[in-house]
Design a protein around this motif. Structure first.
Motif, PDB file in Angstrom:
ATOM      1  N   GLY B 338       0.793  -1.230   0.000  1.00  0.00           N
ATOM      2  CA  GLY B 338       0.000   0.000   0.000  1.00  0.00           C
ATOM      3  C   GLY B 338       0.822   1.275   0.000  1.00  0.00           C
ATOM      4  O   GLY B 338       0.629   2.147  -0.854  1.00  0.00           O
ATOM      5  N   TRP B 339       1.765   1.384   0.929  1.00  0.00           N
ATOM      6  CA  TRP B 339       2.515   2.645   1.032  1.00  0.00           C
ATOM      7  C   TRP B 339       3.319   2.929  -0.220  1.00  0.00           C
ATOM      8  O   TRP B 339       3.434   4.058  -0.657  1.00  0.00           O
ATOM      9  CB  TRP B 339       3.438   2.629   2.255  1.00  0.00           C
ATOM     10  N   LEU B 340       3.820   1.841  -0.822  1.00  0.00           N
ATOM     11  CA  LEU B 340       4.661   1.992  -2.002  1.00  0.00           C
ATOM     12  C   LEU B 340       3.809   2.453  -3.175  1.00  0.00           C
ATOM     13  O   LEU B 340       4.182   3.349  -3.935  1.00  0.00           O
ATOM     14  CB  LEU B 340       5.325   0.637  -2.289  1.00  0.00           C
ATOM     15  N   HIS B 341       2.651   1.824  -3.294  1.00  0.00           N
ATOM     16  CA  HIS B 341       1.725   2.219  -4.343  1.00  0.00           C
ATOM     17  C   HIS B 341       1.338   3.689  -4.173  1.00  0.00           C
ATOM     18  O   HIS B 341       1.384   4.472  -5.127  1.00  0.00           O
ATOM     19  CB  HIS B 341       0.477   1.335  -4.289  1.00  0.00           C
ATOM     20  N   ASP B 342       0.989   4.046  -2.947  1.00  0.00           N
ATOM     21  CA  ASP B 342       0.577   5.425  -2.681  1.00  0.00           C
ATOM     22  C   ASP B 342       1.690   6.408  -3.029  1.00  0.00           C
ATOM     23  O   ASP B 342       1.441   7.490  -3.547  1.00  0.00           O
ATOM     24  CB  ASP B 342       0.180   5.595  -1.208  1.00  0.00           C
ATOM     25  N   ARG B 343       2.908   5.995  -2.722  1.00  0.00           N
ATOM     26  CA  ARG B 343       4.046   6.868  -2.985  1.00  0.00           C
ATOM     27  C   ARG B 343       4.194   7.115  -4.490  1.00  0.00           C
ATOM     28  O   ARG B 343       4.441   8.236  -4.929  1.00  0.00           O
ATOM     29  CB  ARG B 343       5.318   6.209  -2.433  1.00  0.00           C
ATOM     30  N   GLU B 360      12.681   4.942   2.162  1.00  0.00           N
ATOM     31  CA  GLU B 360      11.403   5.233   2.806  1.00  0.00           C
ATOM     32  C   GLU B 360      10.735   3.962   3.300  1.00  0.00           C
ATOM     33  O   GLU B 360       9.819   4.021   4.112  1.00  0.00           O
ATOM     34  CB  GLU B 360      10.488   5.975   1.827  1.00  0.00           C
ATOM     35  N   GLY B 361      11.200   2.829   2.768  1.00  0.00           N
ATOM     36  CA  GLY B 361      10.594   1.566   3.163  1.00  0.00           C
ATOM     37  C   GLY B 361      10.965   1.144   4.567  1.00  0.00           C
ATOM     38  O   GLY B 361      10.458   0.161   5.075  1.00  0.00           O
TER      39      GLY B 361
END
Ligand SMILES: [Zn+2]
Lengths: 544, 397
Positions: B338-343, B360-361
């Motif tokens: 999720g966070w990666l996609h959002d980024r 950032e991961g």
């Protein structure tokens, strides 16, 4: 230091006075008319690179004008030694015969180089002229350069020479200059006699002064390697270096100036396993040849970072006569860091490929052929474009596309094709710079690397030629493949194909995946490992 | 845009006339069948007087040509292919040659009256039928430019529209690459001979051109063997890029960008021209903004482009012009955490450097990298020197 005056030196013990050797060969093949009086033989070592061969300095006193003549394929330095030796002996109070003394360095087919032959030649002359008993030099291998005053100096290559002397005969008495005696003593079990002058050598060998004991070899040292804990951020590079260390993989780091490529590379030796005693000796032997002497015995893998303007000879080795080791061999068992690798001429890079593959470099000169070890881990660094800012999020790139393209195209080539891991770095952002220092220390990472290497070493059959654990980097592709399931290989093949990469890339990724699994402490290479490995490939085709 | 303000130097004959090299020499060096060349010249004389002037100048008269033909006849490389005698194979490169009037000469070129006397083709001959869009722009492209080009190309190709471009680095390459393996496919029009490795990284083994061919696309060239990518030839090439498309979109380019030449040809040939607005401060936006001022349609995404293509496509094929934009299965699921996609959504269409994403991961670089690989293989993200970006426009961006 024991110094005896010239007069004492002439009062020789009758038991030790040499008698003419009956039926001895004519030592002076350069002057067949000379009729030998006494034939003496003192051991010496002729070095060709790191390889030493046993040589005998045989002297005979014959007729003719007073001179010392050295035959047996001596180089200019050795030939010129004759007058120096003569003077040194006379000033040390020895009487040289009023006739010709011929010294043959046998076997004659082997080329003799350097000033290390001064001492054995001088001793042979002194035996031939009955100033030292032949028995006194039995089993002696001598090495050292004489000053005009008879003082003895160390010469480059003491350590490899000592190694060769012991290999030739474990009971060798190795006589060298005091200043390098501790270096020779690094060879376990070798009797080393450090002397200060030719006079001192004679007194010791004749038993008139006590023989100095073999020095205690210097303790192995650890060099200070900067700690990874000092590096902020750079998670990708840290992970990449850890994998590189674990599998011995060569690395390419690409990123704008100032993103820390060199800082990171300098920390790699810290996470590599310490050198084995044999490796440490090899490294010290190379230092001994290059620098004149090995200062110490370091168990820290060496780190060499030649400038990109270093000549090909400086990098891989070369020079006139017998080629000397280059930066490549000085990095043996350690890290060779090529910063701004794309600024290095292509021909120089191409010259690195073969030695990198074979772990040694063969340097052929007209009259010699030398092999130096060159088992290095290559860390290459490059800017992403000529101006350095392509791909940067903070500064625009000022290069023309064709410039970038030409620059990038240099990334592919025989040498860079050997690099398994590509890391694209970015400068650390400000918030990371000012944030807490959260980096893992070198010791923690080194422990994981050691464990992974251990796993790999247990798996790979050791290379009978190398007699040491193989690095995953060097294991043949089919052997690596045999340890990975078909399903996982198929997954990798699909990925490589869909990304438009060449088939060569497959094995490179698989090797890295193998190492990642080893770091993960599992025997099975799984999808996750393969997927991560694929991410360490940079598109070197300069697309988009 | 007015015809008068069109870019200079897109006339055909004049451009060729500046060529200082005797093509016969090149042909002789390469061993091309001179009979073939003679045919080319004769046809050119009939079909395209403007272009033919160039050829005629080089072969002063029929007699001289006949002599040259006899002299060169010794080592033919061009072969008349088996069968109908129409497909001629350039044996050395696996190139098929179409002369004016041959079935291999794309209809569109003939229809627009820009067919060259000789077109050398790699890939399927049918590659130039069906709806097509030219996506062109600067070689010196920004991450934004290549991002938008890739996005447009992918959506177009996904919808069955062929992506045509000039095979250069930058915008062209981003467009070709994004279209690879998708329904519409892609066609490269070279500005040099097939045997000239330019741009080098694209022409090499496993490079862009090889991948285009592997994916069933085509690589075309009106150049003779050995023709270098001279500026005039590259400009002339742009007329083919324009004529092979139903619409032309200029993504990014400076004030003197070759994409203006392509757009100019579009205007001349009656092909709709679109332009993608750029950063008003960036010099690389000049071409787009000039075209917009002159009346080009604005392109802010695949729907703009596909609507124009749909209207212009002559075979009236039913295009899925909405592409994947409304397709929830195609987009919301990049397969990334999720966070990666959002980024990536937040950055879109700009790329994010891989090192940044890993940073950032937080803990564990491996999982982030592995996830990126999976998404890249699945085709939901692309990665280049600038970093990683989502291929298609996220619905929430
Ligand atoms: Zn740049």
């Amino acid at each position: 230091m024991v110094m005896t005056d010239g007069r004492t030196g002439r009062r020789l013990d009758p038991d030790r006075v040499a008698s003419p050797a009956p039926g001895a060969d004519d030592g002076g093949e350069g002057d067949p008319s000379a009729s030998p009086d006494v034939l003496a033989r003192v051991g010496a070592i002729a070095l060709t690179g790191l390889d030493g061969a046993a040589v005998g300095a045989e002297a005979a006193v014959g007729g003719g004008l007073p001179q010392i003549k050295i035959v047996g394929l001596p180089d200019a330095t050795v030939r010129e030694a004759a007058d120096r030796i003569r003077l040194a002996c006379q000033r040390s109070g020895f009487d040289l015969p009023d006739t010709k003394v011929v010294v043959n360095l046998a076997p004659a087919g082997l080329r003799k180089e350097g000033s290390g032959f001064d001492l054995p030649v001088a001793l042979a002359v002194l035996v031939a002229s009955r100033q030292l008993a032949p028995a006194a030099v039995r089993g002696v291998v001598a090495r050292g350069e004489l000053g005009l005053d008879g003082r003895l100096r160390g010469t480059p290559g003491t350590l490899p020479a000592a190694t060769a002397a012991q290999r030739h005969d474990p009971d060798t008495v190795f006589v060298v200059a005091e200043e390098v005696a501790d270096e020779a003593a690094l060879v376990t079990g070798l009797e080393v006699v450090g002397v200060s002058s030719v006079r001192h050598a004679v007194e010791v060998l004749a038993g008139r002064v006590p023989r100095p004991p073999t020095p205690r070899p210097p303790d192995p040292v650890r060099r200070v390697v900067p700690d990874l804990a000092d590096v902020r951020g750079q998670s990708l590079a840290r992970r990449g270096l850890e994998i590189a260390a674990a599998g011995g993989h060569h690395v390419l780091m690409m990123g704008p100036p100032g993103c820390g490529k060199s800082m990171l590379a300098r920390r790699l030796p810290g996470i590599l396993p310490e050198l084995t005693p044999a490796e440490a000796l090899e490294v010290a032997a190379i230092a001994s040849i290059v620098g004149g002497r090995a200062d110490d015995l370091s168990v820290t893998p060496p780190f060499r970072d030649p400038h990109h303007a270093t000549s090909t000879a400086g990098l891989i080795g070369g020079g006139t006569g017998v080629a000397r080791p280059g930066e490549l061999s000085r990095a043996h068992c350690g890290v060779l860091f090529l910063d701004e690798v794309l600024e290095t001429p292509r021909s120089t890079l191409d010259a690195l490929r073969e030695p990198l593959e074979q772990g040694r470099i063969v340097l052929v000169r007209s009259r010699s052929r030398v092999t130096y070890p060159a088992r290095v881990q290559l860390v290459a660094a490059a800017n992403p474009c000529p101006c350095g800012h392509a791909g940067s999020t903070t500064r625009p790139c000022r290069c023309r596309p064709d410039q970038v393209q030409r620059y990038r195209s240099r990334l592919s080539g025989p040498l860079l094709d050997r690099i398994d891991l590509h890391l694209e770095l970015q400068p650390v952002t400000e918030d990371v710079l000012v944030g807490p220092s959260d980096g893992e220390p070198t010791a923690t990472v080194a422990a994981r690397v050691a464990a992974a290497r251990h796993r790999a070493a247990e798996r790979w059959p050791s290379d009978p030629a190398a007699a040491e654990a193989r690095l995953t980097r060097d294991v043949p592709a089919r052997v690596v493949r045999a340890t990975v399931s078909r399903v996982t290989q198929a997954r990798l093949a699909r990925a490589v194909e869909s990304l438009g990469w060449s088939a060569r890339t497959f094995d490179r990724c698989l090797r890295v995946a193998r190492t990642i699994a080893d770091l993960d402490e599992v025997d099975r290479v799984v999808d996750e490992h393969v997927d991560e490995a694929v991410a360490y490939r940079l598109d070197t085709e300069g697309r988009a | 845009m007015s015809r008068g303000s069109g870019p200079p130097g897109r006339g055909d004959g004049e451009d060729h006339a500046t060529n200082d090299r005797d093509p016969w020499e090149a042909v002789a060096a390469l061993g091309t069948d001179p009979a073939m060349l003679a045919a080319v010249v004769r046809r050119a004389a009939v079909d395209r007087p403007g272009l033919a002037a160039h050829w005629r100048r080089l072969v002063a008269d029929e007699v001289a040509m006949a002599v040259a033909v006899r002299e060169l006849a010794a080592a033919p490389v061009l072969e008349v292919g088996p069968g109908d005698g129409q497909a001629r194979t350039w044996r050395r490169e696996g190139v098929v040659v179409a002369l004016a009037g041959d079935p291999g000469m794309p209809d569109r070129l003939v229809r627009h009256g820009v067919a060259p006397p000789w077109l050398a083709l790699r890939g399927p001959i049918e590659a130039s039928v069906g709806p097509a869009v030219a996506i062109v722009g600067a070689r010196r492209a920004t991450g934004y430019g290549t991002g938008v080009a890739a996005w447009l190309a992918e959506e177009a190709a996904q919808a069955g529209v062929r992506v045509v471009s000039g095979g250069a680095v930058g915008i062209d390459a981003a467009a070709h690459t994004a279209a690879l393996g998708r329904a519409g496919g892609t066609t490269v029009v070279l500005g040099c001979g097939h045997d000239v490795a330019y741009p080098r990284p694209h022409a090499r083994e496993g490079g862009l051109f090889a991948r285009v061919l592997d994916a069933g696309g085509a690589v075309l060239s009106e150049g003779l063997p050995g023709d270098p990518p001279r500026a005039h030839r590259v400009r002339a090439r742009n007329r083919l890029v324009a004529a092979l498309a139903d619409a032309i979109v200029v993504v990014e380019g400076g004030a003197r960008s070759g994409s203006l030449v392509t757009a100019g040809w579009g205007a001349d040939l009656g092909i709709p021209v679109l332009a993608v607005p750029g950063d008003v401060r960036a010099p690389g936006s000049a071409a787009s903004h000039q075209l917009l001022r002159e009346g080009a349609a604005v392109c802010t995404g695949p729907p703009d482009l596909l609507a124009v293509v749909l209207e212009a496509a002559q075979d009236g094929r039913d295009l899925d012009h909405r592409g994947g934009v409304d397709d929830p299965a195609g987009l919301g699921t990049s397969g990334l955490p999720g966070w990666l996609h959002d980024r990536l959504v937040a950055a879109w269409p700009r790329p994010v450097p891989v090192a940044r994403l890993v940073e950032e991961g937080g803990s564990g670089s491996g999982p982030v990298l592995a996830a990126l690989t999976r998404a890249q293989v699945a085709g939901t993200v692309t990665r280049d020197v600038d970093g990683v970006r989502l291929c298609r426009r996220p619905p929430d961006a």
